[in-house]
Design an enzyme around this catalytic site. Structure first.
Site, PDB file in Angstrom:
ATOM      1  N   GLU A 150       0.801  -1.231   0.000  1.00  0.00           N
ATOM      2  CA  GLU A 150       0.000   0.000   0.000  1.00  0.00           C
ATOM      3  C   GLU A 150       0.832   1.279   0.000  1.00  0.00           C
ATOM      4  O   GLU A 150       0.431   2.283  -0.565  1.00  0.00           O
ATOM      5  CB  GLU A 150      -0.917   0.043   1.235  1.00  0.00           C
ATOM      6  CG  GLU A 150      -2.102  -0.874   1.181  1.00  0.00           C
ATOM      7  CD  GLU A 150      -1.783  -2.259   1.742  1.00  0.00           C
ATOM      8  OE1 GLU A 150      -0.586  -2.550   1.952  1.00  0.00           O
ATOM      9  OE2 GLU A 150      -2.728  -3.031   1.945  1.00  0.00           O
ATOM     10  N   GLN A 203     -24.660  14.542  26.428  1.00  0.00           N
ATOM     11  CA  GLN A 203     -26.027  14.240  25.998  1.00  0.00           C
ATOM     12  C   GLN A 203     -26.682  13.263  26.971  1.00  0.00           C
ATOM     13  O   GLN A 203     -27.831  13.439  27.382  1.00  0.00           O
ATOM     14  CB  GLN A 203     -26.021  13.663  24.580  1.00  0.00           C
ATOM     15  CG  GLN A 203     -25.495  14.653  23.535  1.00  0.00           C
ATOM     16  CD  GLN A 203     -25.306  14.022  22.151  1.00  0.00           C
ATOM     17  OE1 GLN A 203     -25.510  12.830  21.964  1.00  0.00           O
ATOM     18  NE2 GLN A 203     -24.899  14.836  21.193  1.00  0.00           N
ATOM     19  N   GLY A 250     -19.097   9.153  22.114  1.00  0.00           N
ATOM     20  CA  GLY A 250     -19.439   7.818  21.641  1.00  0.00           C
ATOM     21  C   GLY A 250     -20.609   7.877  20.682  1.00  0.00           C
ATOM     22  O   GLY A 250     -21.228   8.935  20.493  1.00  0.00           O
ATOM     23  N   GLU A 276     -10.465  17.746  24.897  1.00  0.00           N
ATOM     24  CA  GLU A 276      -9.190  17.010  24.875  1.00  0.00           C
ATOM     25  C   GLU A 276      -8.339  17.346  23.643  1.00  0.00           C
ATOM     26  O   GLU A 276      -7.122  17.205  23.677  1.00  0.00           O
ATOM     27  CB  GLU A 276      -9.429  15.494  24.960  1.00  0.00           C
ATOM     28  CG  GLU A 276     -10.134  14.852  23.768  1.00  0.00           C
ATOM     29  CD  GLU A 276     -11.658  14.799  23.903  1.00  0.00           C
ATOM     30  OE1 GLU A 276     -12.226  15.703  24.557  1.00  0.00           O
ATOM     31  OE2 GLU A 276     -12.279  13.877  23.327  1.00  0.00           O
ATOM     32  N   GLY A 290     -21.291  11.968  26.253  1.00  0.00           N
ATOM     33  CA  GLY A 290     -21.336  11.970  27.718  1.00  0.00           C
ATOM     34  C   GLY A 290     -22.203  13.108  28.241  1.00  0.00           C
ATOM     35  O   GLY A 290     -22.943  12.946  29.215  1.00  0.00           O
ATOM     36  N   GLU A 347     -31.076   9.446  18.543  1.00  0.00           N
ATOM     37  CA  GLU A 347     -30.047   8.511  18.072  1.00  0.00           C
ATOM     38  C   GLU A 347     -30.279   7.124  18.681  1.00  0.00           C
ATOM     39  O   GLU A 347     -30.009   6.109  18.045  1.00  0.00           O
ATOM     40  CB  GLU A 347     -28.658   9.023  18.470  1.00  0.00           C
ATOM     41  CG  GLU A 347     -27.517   8.077  18.100  1.00  0.00           C
ATOM     42  CD  GLU A 347     -26.131   8.557  18.539  1.00  0.00           C
ATOM     43  OE1 GLU A 347     -26.039   9.547  19.281  1.00  0.00           O
ATOM     44  OE2 GLU A 347     -25.144   7.923  18.136  1.00  0.00           O
ATOM     45  N   HIS A 402     -15.168  18.603  22.293  1.00  0.00           N
ATOM     46  CA  HIS A 402     -14.088  17.734  22.799  1.00  0.00           C
ATOM     47  C   HIS A 402     -12.916  18.595  23.287  1.00  0.00           C
ATOM     48  O   HIS A 402     -12.016  18.903  22.503  1.00  0.00           O
ATOM     49  CB  HIS A 402     -13.609  16.805  21.685  1.00  0.00           C
ATOM     50  CG  HIS A 402     -14.620  15.780  21.293  1.00  0.00           C
ATOM     51  ND1 HIS A 402     -14.679  14.546  21.870  1.00  0.00           N
ATOM     52  CD2 HIS A 402     -15.620  15.828  20.392  1.00  0.00           C
ATOM     53  CE1 HIS A 402     -15.683  13.853  21.341  1.00  0.00           C
ATOM     54  NE2 HIS A 402     -16.266  14.611  20.444  1.00  0.00           N
ATOM     55  N   CYS A 450     -19.322  15.332  24.964  1.00  0.00           N
ATOM     56  CA  CYS A 450     -20.109  15.064  23.756  1.00  0.00           C
ATOM     57  C   CYS A 450     -21.253  14.096  24.067  1.00  0.00           C
ATOM     58  O   CYS A 450     -22.225  14.480  24.708  1.00  0.00           O
ATOM     59  CB  CYS A 450     -19.194  14.588  22.638  1.00  0.00           C
ATOM     60  SG  CYS A 450     -19.897  14.930  21.025  1.00  0.00           S
TER      61      CYS A 450
HETATM   62  N1  GLN Z   1     -23.357  10.203  18.949  1.00  0.00           N
HETATM   63  C1  GLN Z   1     -23.460  11.573  19.349  1.00  0.00           C
HETATM   64  C2  GLN Z   1     -23.747  12.483  18.184  1.00  0.00           C
HETATM   65  O1  GLN Z   1     -23.525  12.130  17.066  1.00  0.00           O
HETATM   66  C3  GLN Z   1     -22.200  12.017  20.063  1.00  0.00           C
HETATM   67  C4  GLN Z   1     -20.966  11.983  19.223  1.00  0.00           C
HETATM   68  C5  GLN Z   1     -19.714  12.082  20.013  1.00  0.00           C
HETATM   69  O2  GLN Z   1     -19.696  11.805  21.204  1.00  0.00           O
HETATM   70  N2  GLN Z   1     -18.601  12.453  19.382  1.00  0.00           N
HETATM   71  O3  GLN Z   1     -24.200  13.592  18.390  1.00  0.00           O
END
Ligand code: GLN
Length: 542
Positions: free
Chosen positions: A148, A381, A350, A509, A379, A401, A507, A377
């Site tokens: 590759e 929500q 996530g 981080e 987390g 979602e 994020h 994120c």
């Molecule tokens: N799944 C959620 C969304 O799409 C959060 C995405 C994430 O944590 N990066 O909004």
């Protein structure tokens, strides 16, 4: 325009990205304007669609691109921020672009081939980045010998011919295995790897040898002799306690001098005081703080790379040693959690349903037991969903979602809020991606932490907290502490009757660097420290 190309041999996962970043930091300390880029051989256009368990985290750049986690290493070592649009190239992107040109008829009837069309395109991408910097470090993904990566290797071979020895330098990173029964470190795989590289036209100028321990002068001479690499150009990188020692490891062996000599560049005497005192602070850490990360990609070491580093940066500055526990959200139980006794809980980003109920349970535990909590994120929500269910008594509240038919869509698709979103950057199938400016709510805990009214943080998500529920949430005690400047989207929430409970839609981080840790993580760890002490914390570093 000066280029350093870094290839890898023998095995993967040697830390080419970290080495490139550390060399970048050293060359910056010499007064050069440095950038890093990565050439990734896979066919995906970017890692956005790849599972973090397989490929590690998806790193998001300020300009809103989903890139390889090595860009995170570069940004953490360099003082600049990188552009995903130009500093990250995959075979998928290159072929995609060449095929688009072919369809447009740009090749005027010619047969389109790997050489010269693909290789010319790769060279043009590299040169366009190189023009804006003194030195461009280019990491070639994969291991020499892979099918590759051949077009990339061929491209860098041609660049050396085009620009010459004083403008293009080849560094090859290899591995020296220690064979216990023989009681020695073996150089043979390295010899073979260089032979392989030479067979495709590249003689390395510098060999960087990774090994468990430092390699001796005698071994360096032997390797140099067999691989045709000049005396003093064989460098040893042993395993180190902290990757932030690496600029010093390279400095001590004079790698910057090899670069300035070959490139005929005047350099200032580098000072790495800041890096050295950082590592020193880490060594002095007395207390161990336990941070529990509840996620579903806990099996891969790299899935939460930036998050791990951001925690470490804050820990180093506060002289706290961290024990980061990665707990699988599908199997975690409150009994186990209580037995582990974390000093703070973190629910990271996530996607999808799997493991989300476990995360909700842990969030409730952190909220009701006053354990410091950071939700990033997904987390955040989930923290809003948990609050709506338990405090607002909306027992079926959910994100669309996770349940498209929920009677209380407390988190829903950006599309459903589209009228608000007209100006903001939308990419990757309506994904909100890259840096967004937020206004912090005056007097909020978050504003005190950031000590400013306006912030810029990086996003990567499709769903948003539904503003129709804001009043109810606010009255019950979950306060909005930041909103997007342009769209008014809810980007931070916090609880006031809790020692430390914050959710952020972005994020943080991705904006933490070892020399400038992120204020949210610093504040979060300070809260973890207080919680640790309130429990009569006694765990000390060994
Ligand atoms: N799944 C959620 C969304 O799409 C959060 C995405 C994430 O944590 N990066 O909004």
């Amino acid at each position: 325009m000066k280029y350093i190309f870094i290839t890898g041999g023998v095995v993967s996962s040697l830390g080419k990205g970290i080495t490139a970043g550390a060399l970048g930091a050293l060359l910056e300390a010499c007064g050069h304007k440095v950038t890093c880029m990565k050439l990734d051989p896979y066919i995906n256009v970017d890692p956005g669609t790849m599972s973090p368990s397989e490929h590690g985290e998806v790193y998001v750049t300020e300009d809103g691109f989903e890139t390889d986690l090595d860009l995170g290493h570069y940004e953490r070592f360099l003082s600049v921020s990188l552009k995903g649009a130009t500093n990250y190239i995959t075979s998928g992107q290159v072929y995609g672009e060449v095929i688009r040109k072919e369809r447009r008829g740009d090749y005027l009837g010619k047969t389109v081939q790997v050489i010269p069309h693909i290789t010319d395109h790769i060279q043009a991408c590299i040169e366009s980045v190189g023009q804006q910097h003194d030195i461009t470090l280019v990491e070639v993904g994969g291991t020499v010998g892979d099918i590759e990566s051949l077009p990339f290797i061929e491209s860098i071979r041609q660049l050396r011919i085009k620009h010459g020895y004083h403008h293009v330098m080849f560094m090859h990173l290899t591995y020296l295995p220690y064979v216990r029964t023989a009681g020695e470190m073996k150089t043979k795989p390295t010899q073979h790897s260089v032979k392989e590289l030479r067979s495709i036209g590249i003689q390395p100028d510098v060999l960087i040898c990774r090994a468990e321990t430092e390699i001796s002068k005698g071994q360096k001479e032997k390797i140099g002799l067999f691989t045709n690499v000049a005396n003093g150009h064989v460098i040893s990188i042993p395993d180190v306690d902290s990757i932030y020692m690496l600029p010093t490891v390279l400095l001590e062996q004079g790698v910057h001098l090899l670069v300035s000599k070959q490139f005929q560049l005047a350099s200032q005497e580098p000072s790495l005081d800041q890096w050295q005192s950082l590592v020193q602070k880490q060594k002095q850490a007395q207390q161990v703080l336990k941070i529990a990360i509840i996620g579903k990609y806990t099996k891969s070491k790299d899935a939460y790379k930036s998050l791990h580093e951001a925690l470490m940066h804050a820990g180093m500055h506060l002289s706290q040693r961290l024990e980061v526990m990665y707990l699988d959200s599908e199997t975690v139980s409150l009994e186990r959690l209580e037995a582990l006794g974390p000093d703070a809980i973190l629910v990271p980003g996530g996607f999808g349903e799997r493991g989300s109920e476990g995360k909700l349970e842990v969030i409730r535990w952190a909220r009701t037991k006053s354990v410091p909590f950071l939700g990033i994120c997904f987390g955040m929500q989930l923290a809003v969903i948990e609050f709506a269910r338990d405090v607002l008594n909306l027992h079926h509240a959910n994100s669309t979602e996770l349940d498209s038919k929920t009677p209380d869509p407390i988190v829903c698709l950006i599309d459903e809020l589209k009228s608000l979103a007209s100006d903001e950057q939308m990419m990757g199938g309506n994904m909100r991606l890259g840096a967004v400016t937020d206004i912090l709510v005056p007097g909020s805990h978050s504003q005190t932490i950031y000590a400013t009214n306006q912030i810029s943080e990086r996003h990567r998500h499709r769903y948003e907290v539904n503003p129709l529920y804001l009043d109810k949430l606010d009255q019950a005690g979950l306060k909005v502490s930041a909103k997007s400047e342009k769209t008014g989207f809810i980007d931070m929430v916090e609880l006031h009757d809790h020692p430390w409970f914050i959710g952020c839609q972005f994020h943080p981080e991705f904006n933490s660097k070892p020399l400038t840790p992120h204020p949210l993580f610093l504040s979060y760890l300070k809260a973890a420290c207080q919680y640790h002490q309130s429990k009569g914390g006694t765990s000390r570093a060994a």
